[in-house]
Design a protein around this motif. Structure first.
Motif, PDB file in Angstrom:
ATOM      1  N   LEU A  28       0.739  -1.294  -0.014  1.00 42.72           N
ATOM      2  CA  LEU A  28      -0.081   0.028  -0.118  1.00 42.72           C
ATOM      3  C   LEU A  28       1.034   1.254   0.008  1.00 42.72           C
ATOM      4  O   LEU A  28       0.687   2.118  -0.823  1.00 42.72           O
ATOM      5  CB  LEU A  28      -0.750  -0.135   1.266  1.00 42.72           C
ATOM      6  CG  LEU A  28      -1.997  -1.123   1.045  1.00 42.72           C
ATOM      7  CD1 LEU A  28      -2.542  -1.398   2.565  1.00 42.72           C
ATOM      8  CD2 LEU A  28      -3.058  -0.918   0.245  1.00 42.72           C
ATOM      9  N   SER A  29       2.025   1.174   0.802  1.00 40.37           N
ATOM     10  CA  SER A  29       2.958   2.421   0.936  1.00 40.37           C
ATOM     11  C   SER A  29       3.694   2.665  -0.549  1.00 40.37           C
ATOM     12  O   SER A  29       3.631   3.814  -1.000  1.00 40.37           O
ATOM     13  CB  SER A  29       3.795   2.057   1.990  1.00 40.37           C
ATOM     14  OG  SER A  29       4.950   2.974   1.827  1.00 40.37           O
ATOM     15  N   ARG A  30       3.725   1.616  -0.932  1.00 40.26           N
ATOM     16  CA  ARG A  30       4.494   1.848  -2.498  1.00 40.26           C
ATOM     17  C   ARG A  30       3.631   1.991  -3.419  1.00 40.26           C
ATOM     18  O   ARG A  30       3.830   2.597  -4.422  1.00 40.26           O
ATOM     19  CB  ARG A  30       5.289   0.362  -2.784  1.00 40.26           C
ATOM     20  CG  ARG A  30       6.534   0.092  -1.991  1.00 40.26           C
ATOM     21  CD  ARG A  30       7.414  -1.230  -2.523  1.00 40.26           C
ATOM     22  NE  ARG A  30       8.625  -0.834  -1.955  1.00 40.26           N
ATOM     23  CZ  ARG A  30       9.718  -1.291  -2.447  1.00 40.26           C
ATOM     24  NH1 ARG A  30       9.671  -2.193  -3.457  1.00 40.26           N
ATOM     25  NH2 ARG A  30      11.060  -1.181  -2.055  1.00 40.26           N
ATOM     26  N   ALA A  31       2.356   2.070  -3.228  1.00 41.99           N
ATOM     27  CA  ALA A  31       1.276   2.321  -4.300  1.00 41.99           C
ATOM     28  C   ALA A  31       0.635   3.652  -3.803  1.00 41.99           C
ATOM     29  O   ALA A  31      -0.014   4.368  -4.411  1.00 41.99           O
ATOM     30  CB  ALA A  31       0.091   1.524  -4.047  1.00 41.99           C
ATOM     31  N   GLY A  32       1.650   4.538  -2.850  1.00 41.78           N
ATOM     32  CA  GLY A  32       1.036   5.974  -2.639  1.00 41.78           C
ATOM     33  C   GLY A  32       0.055   6.228  -1.923  1.00 41.78           C
ATOM     34  O   GLY A  32      -0.523   7.062  -1.685  1.00 41.78           O
ATOM     35  N   ARG A  33      -0.350   4.998  -0.946  1.00 41.76           N
ATOM     36  CA  ARG A  33      -1.368   5.290   0.024  1.00 41.76           C
ATOM     37  C   ARG A  33      -0.720   5.334   1.514  1.00 41.76           C
ATOM     38  O   ARG A  33       0.392   4.679   1.856  1.00 41.76           O
ATOM     39  CB  ARG A  33      -2.163   4.021   0.008  1.00 41.76           C
ATOM     40  CG  ARG A  33      -2.832   3.745  -1.239  1.00 41.76           C
ATOM     41  CD  ARG A  33      -3.981   2.652  -1.035  1.00 41.76           C
ATOM     42  NE  ARG A  33      -4.717   2.797  -0.180  1.00 41.76           N
ATOM     43  CZ  ARG A  33      -5.956   3.372  -0.283  1.00 41.76           C
ATOM     44  NH1 ARG A  33      -6.411   3.928  -1.481  1.00 41.76           N
ATOM     45  NH2 ARG A  33      -6.772   3.732   0.656  1.00 41.76           N
ATOM     46  N   HIS A  34      -1.286   6.202   2.311  1.00 42.70           N
ATOM     47  CA  HIS A  34      -0.820   6.047   3.608  1.00 42.70           C
ATOM     48  C   HIS A  34      -1.458   4.933   4.618  1.00 42.70           C
ATOM     49  O   HIS A  34      -2.468   4.341   4.163  1.00 42.70           O
ATOM     50  CB  HIS A  34      -1.432   7.414   4.396  1.00 42.70           C
ATOM     51  CG  HIS A  34      -0.611   8.662   4.117  1.00 42.70           C
ATOM     52  ND1 HIS A  34       0.683   8.560   4.509  1.00 42.70           N
ATOM     53  CD2 HIS A  34      -0.644   9.619   3.421  1.00 42.70           C
ATOM     54  CE1 HIS A  34       1.237   9.922   4.197  1.00 42.70           C
ATOM     55  NE2 HIS A  34       0.545  10.383   3.479  1.00 42.70           N
ATOM     56  N   VAL A  35      -0.522   4.614   5.301  1.00 47.20           N
ATOM     57  CA  VAL A  35      -0.934   3.436   6.062  1.00 47.20           C
ATOM     58  C   VAL A  35      -0.569   3.752   7.523  1.00 47.20           C
ATOM     59  O   VAL A  35       0.210   4.293   8.042  1.00 47.20           O
ATOM     60  CB  VAL A  35       0.085   2.420   5.768  1.00 47.20           C
ATOM     61  CG1 VAL A  35       0.171   1.253   6.534  1.00 47.20           C
ATOM     62  CG2 VAL A  35      -0.156   1.580   4.269  1.00 47.20           C
ATOM     63  N   PHE A  36      -1.423   3.025   8.457  1.00 46.06           N
ATOM     64  CA  PHE A  36      -1.296   2.965   9.936  1.00 46.06           C
ATOM     65  C   PHE A  36      -1.612   1.699  10.193  1.00 46.06           C
ATOM     66  O   PHE A  36      -2.618   1.152  10.157  1.00 46.06           O
ATOM     67  CB  PHE A  36      -1.988   3.960  10.574  1.00 46.06           C
ATOM     68  CG  PHE A  36      -1.690   4.295  12.223  1.00 46.06           C
ATOM     69  CD1 PHE A  36      -0.951   5.096  12.530  1.00 46.06           C
ATOM     70  CD2 PHE A  36      -2.432   3.330  12.832  1.00 46.06           C
ATOM     71  CE1 PHE A  36      -0.813   5.655  13.842  1.00 46.06           C
ATOM     72  CE2 PHE A  36      -2.054   3.499  14.335  1.00 46.06           C
ATOM     73  CZ  PHE A  36      -1.075   4.494  14.748  1.00 46.06           C
ATOM     74  N   THR A  37      -0.672   1.117  10.985  1.00 46.59           N
ATOM     75  CA  THR A  37      -0.761  -0.397  11.342  1.00 46.59           C
ATOM     76  C   THR A  37      -1.034  -0.628  12.856  1.00 46.59           C
ATOM     77  O   THR A  37      -0.433   0.258  13.614  1.00 46.59           O
ATOM     78  CB  THR A  37       0.172  -1.425  10.904  1.00 46.59           C
ATOM     79  OG1 THR A  37       1.530  -1.045  11.677  1.00 46.59           O
ATOM     80  CG2 THR A  37       0.673  -1.205   9.532  1.00 46.59           C
TER      81      THR A  37
END
Lengths: 583, 287
Positions: A28-37
């Motif tokens: 997801l991060s590499r697809a330019g989306r923000h992530v919080f896990t």
């Protein structure tokens, strides 16, 4: 369709949950989306229940919520544990061929997708890749371009050889294909589509950010003893610190760890140790020596639930009193608690500068949730050009002369106007001196002379006063600065409270939010308290340790929002609680 | 570093408060001589001490020094040496400091084999707290806290060191000034962790392990055919509870010090004014 999407994989410890979750987060991060896990895990190597959750959106996400849209369930318990977070339309991906999952009942209104994870993984080259099949299936459900998953798999497995990478990609493709063929209608109906952007984000957790901050700050020596949740700091530094001429030592216990770090600091290296509550208890013995001998040292406490062994894999901000007041006698110190994962980096840099400028121990206080949460940031959030190093009053051979007494002894603890003494690193000609945990005179020699005692106490305290005047201890400010209500918090709750503020809507009470990273010295909030009609202090402990401190500082009573069940605050839950307290 | 450094240069102008006749005087003199003889000077020497009568040594010597907490001088010395390998690091302690509260650190310091020396003033008693049993006190040694004696065998520090992989294990007697200084010098010169247990009689609280006792019972290994490179011979002598030896019990000629086995040879004290030049690579790792 809400702006954010929530996904999880759950199973037993040993199922590779963590690794799989991180691969999806990276995709997801590499697809330019923000992530919080976030992670649910127990202090065990096998069995039990463990889960890795990912919240993602195009805009930054700073907390978790009580909602799950797609769940990969490797065990029945995974469904049971998350039943309250699943909702109508949620997709549950599972392997019906697995004996224990054959009787799985999909709750009403939810969509079960029975995917033969193990069989498809075997087709791709090995059952071990069944979780990757599930990731492929999840990509198909969410219309997420599978090449980003491929990119993440490359990063994860490239050092294991091309065929491993290719097998994993095949496994993902088979999972996607199966869903496409068997659940076309369900996929079409599913309400989320994971769009991509051209951004490239950094995906990092709090322990890694502290480790990276340490290297940026010139830390060269790290000694530690493994303990959840601080071990990742040590694992990050191991091998990396060596690239910069430093070294990581695994000590025999925390007593040794802090003493080694103290030794390296006295030799003149920027030095650090990290631990969690039980280790902080052990280090309390030497903490006083660090301060008394005026040694610059950064001691990181990645808090977990206590007291004693407590809940070692659960969240708590319970060590505030220990870091502010711990140790016998009266010990000058700095206590800094980064409020976000990116701030873990910057506050580590600051901690090293304060330690050397004021020749004082600095507690850097983080917590379990920051340690295990992977979050995205733009790379500029870690701009190395912005890192400044200030080593304070180190004197060289020529300057040593100015600090010798009539008999030629170096005055390592000279009672200067600002309280900070000259520091001659061992090896400096004519700088030889001793330092000690005993009360001492300006030469570092033991004394019980009443006047010198008072002079040295004042001198050490004066360093703190000097720092109060010279440095910026301001809180981080959010919300409406003119609001009648004031919410105050410390440490890792900043993102959750900010999101709660957004969730609360227009009818909810308006508030000003101060997020405090500096716990000692700390900002004077008297004026802010006076302006506010109501003050609420939010923290992850039972008694309200920060609330107590602020009441003491301001002589005002505050309302408290506390959580101490081992799980950190969530934005939606906190929005409701703050609203209730303020109404 | 000047070549004309004498042992007196390592002496501070502070008068020791040890009891007159204390073995620690001789122990310290030997340490200072050994430091001077090995070409060190006060500005490149770091002495670490813990708590107890032995802990005061940093005050009476002149060098860079840290007087730390009880039992943890060895980890401090380890950190000093790793951060700046150019320094001569000498750790001093007592039997309580090293073999009781600090025994855990002792065996791990031995295992690590950091290139420093560890000199233990063993008087078989707790002196500074006025006469209680120490870990090396005899089984029947009566004290205020052990009226019938500890009734447990004393710790054998040499055996601990040997079993933990010690690469230099020696014992000396504070009163035999020349031999003691010579053995400390050998410990300094050893490539690795040089450990010397020094019989350093307490004239105030120990009327058993006295100067006379050691004079009468000490065997100097130099006067025997002992081969310090022979592990088995060392083991037999060390495990012989009835014998008191002076000399090098064991030395591993193939000792590989920590800095070599771990590649820790750089001085860590110099750092740039900002982040390291290629620090942005660290950020890229997280893409």
């Amino acid at each position: 369709m809400p702006a954010d999407f929530n996904w999880a994989i759950g199973g037993e410890a040993g199922d590779g949950i963590n690794s799989t979750g991180k691969i999806f987060a990276r995709a997801l991060s590499r697809a330019g989306r923000h992530v919080f896990t976030s992670k649910d895990f127990a202090s065990r190597i096998r069995g039990g229940y463990t889960a890795y959750k990912v919240r993602t959106a195009i805009d930054p996400v700073e907390s978790t919520v009580d909602r799950l849209d797609v769940l990969i369930a490797l065990t029945q318990r995974t469904v049971d544990e998350n039943i309250d977070e699943l909702h109508e339309g949620s997709v549950i991906i599972y392997d019906g061929e697995r004996t224990s999952m054959q009787d799985l009942e999909i709750p009403d209104g939810m969509v079960g997708m029975d995917v033969p994870l193990k069989s498809l993984a075997e087709d791709a080259g090995g059952a071990i890749m069944r979780n990757i099949v599930a990731l492929g299936a999840a990509c198909e459900v969410t219309d997420f371009p599978i090449e980003h998953l491929g990119s993440s798999l490359e990063k994860r497995f490239s050092d294991k050889g091309e065929s491993i990478v290719e097998n994993n990609k095949t496994a993902a493709d088979l999972g996607a294909e199966f869903v496409r063929e068997s659940y076309e209608a369900e996929t079409t109906e599913f309400e989320y589509e994971l769009e991509t952007t051209d951004e490239n984000y950094v995906l990092i957790n709090g322990d890694e950010a502290i480790g990276m901050g340490a290297i940026a700050a010139g830390c060269r020596f790290y000694s530690g003893y493994p303990i959840t949740p601080a071990t990742d700091v040590m694992e990050y530094l191991t091998g990396r610190l060596e690239r910069y001429g430093g070294h990581v030592v695994q000590a025999e216990d925390e007593l040794s760890a802090i003493n080694m770090a103290l030794g390296a600091a006295r030799a003149g290296a920027r030095s650090m140790t990290a631990t969690s509550g039980p280790g902080i208890d052990l280090m309390a013995e030497t903490f006083g020596l660090v301060a008394q001998s005026e040694t610059p040292l950064v001691i990181c406490d990645v808090m977990r639930s206590g007291p004693s062994t407590g809940m070692p894999t659960k969240q708590e901000q319970g060590d505030l009193n220990m870091t502010l007041f711990g140790g016998h006698g009266e010990i000058p110190r700095f206590v800094i608690a980064p409020t976000t994962i990116a701030e873990c980096f910057w506050k580590t840099v600051e901690a090293f500068n304060y330690a050397e400028k004021y020749q004082t121990p600095v507690y850097l206080v983080s917590d379990l949730e920051m340690a295990v949460t992977e979050q995205t940031f733009p790379p500029e959030a870690f701009d190395m050009d912005e890192v400044d190093i200030d080593r304070g009053k180190i004197v060289d051979e020529d300057e040593v002369d100015e600090w010798l007494d009539d008999e030629g002894h170096f005055r390592a603890h000279a009672a200067t106007e600002d309280g900070v003494s000259p520091r001659a690193l061992p090896g400096t000609t004519d700088g030889a001196h001793m330092s000690t945990g005993l009360e001492h005179n300006e030469l570092g020699r033991r004394t019980e002379d009443t006047e010198i005692r008072v002079e040295q106490v004042h001198k050490r305290e004066r360093k703190v006063e000097t720092a109060k005047e010279r440095e910026d201890w301001s809180p981080r400010e959010f919300g409406n600065p003119d609001a009648d209500n004031l919410v105050v918090s410390w440490g890792s709750n900043e993102g959750t409270i900010s999101e709660a503020m957004d969730l609360m809507g227009e009818d909810a009470p308006d508030f000003r939010f101060l997020s405090v990273p500096y716990l000692f010295p700390r900002p004077d909030l008297s004026e802010a308290f006076e302006q506010a009609e109501q003050v609420v202090v939010v923290e992850c402990n039972a008694t309200g340790q920060f609330a107590d401190v602020l009441e003491h500082d301001t002589l005002e009573r505050v309302d408290r929002v506390n959580k101490y069940n081992g799980v950190g605050f969530k934005a939606d839950e906190l929005a409701a609680e703050i609203t209730e307290v303020l109404q | 570093m000047s070549s004309d450094v004498r042992f007196i240069d390592f002496k501070s102008d502070k008068q020791p408060t040890w009891c007159p006749g204390c073995g620690d005087f001789g122990t310290m003199n030997g340490m200072m001589k050994a430091l001077a003889n090995t070409g060190n000077d006060p500005d490149n020497t770091f002495v670490v001490a813990g708590i107890g009568c032995s802990g005061k040594i940093g005050t009476y010597m002149h060098s860079y020094a840290l007087h730390g907490v009880h039992g943890r001088a060895l980890p401090v010395g380890t950190g000093v040496k790793m951060a700046n390998p150019d320094l001569e690091v000498m750790v001093a302690g007592g039997d309580g400091d090293g073999y009781s509260i600090g025994s855990g650190h002792f065996i791990h310091a031995v295992r690590r084999n950091v290139d420093m020396s560890y000199i233990v003033m063993d008087n078989r008693i707790y002196g500074l707290t006025k006469g209680q049993a120490s870990p090396t006190s005899r089984e029947d040694f009566e004290t205020a806290t052990t009226p019938e004696g500890p009734k447990q065998p004393p710790v054998n520090p040499l055996a601990l060191a040997l079993s933990a992989g010690g690469t230099f294990i020696a014992q000396s007697f504070a009163s035999d000034a020349q031999r003691h200084a010579e053995l400390v010098q050998k410990a300094i010169e050893h490539d690795g962790f040089g450990f010397v247990n020094v019989f350093s009689p307490c004239v105030t609280f120990n009327d058993t392990d006295t100067y006379d006792y050691f004079r009468d019972n000490l065997t100097d290994l130099a006067e025997t055919d002992h081969d310090p490179n022979d592990f088995d011979e060392a083991k037999d002598r060390i495990m012989d509870a009835d014998a008191e030896y002076q000399g090098i019990l064991y030395q591993d000629e193939d000792s590989v010090p920590y800095h070599e086995s771990h590649g820790v040879t750089e001085n860590m004290t110099e750092i740039p004014d900002g982040a390291p030049e290629d620090a942005t690579d660290l950020v890229r790792e997280f893409y």
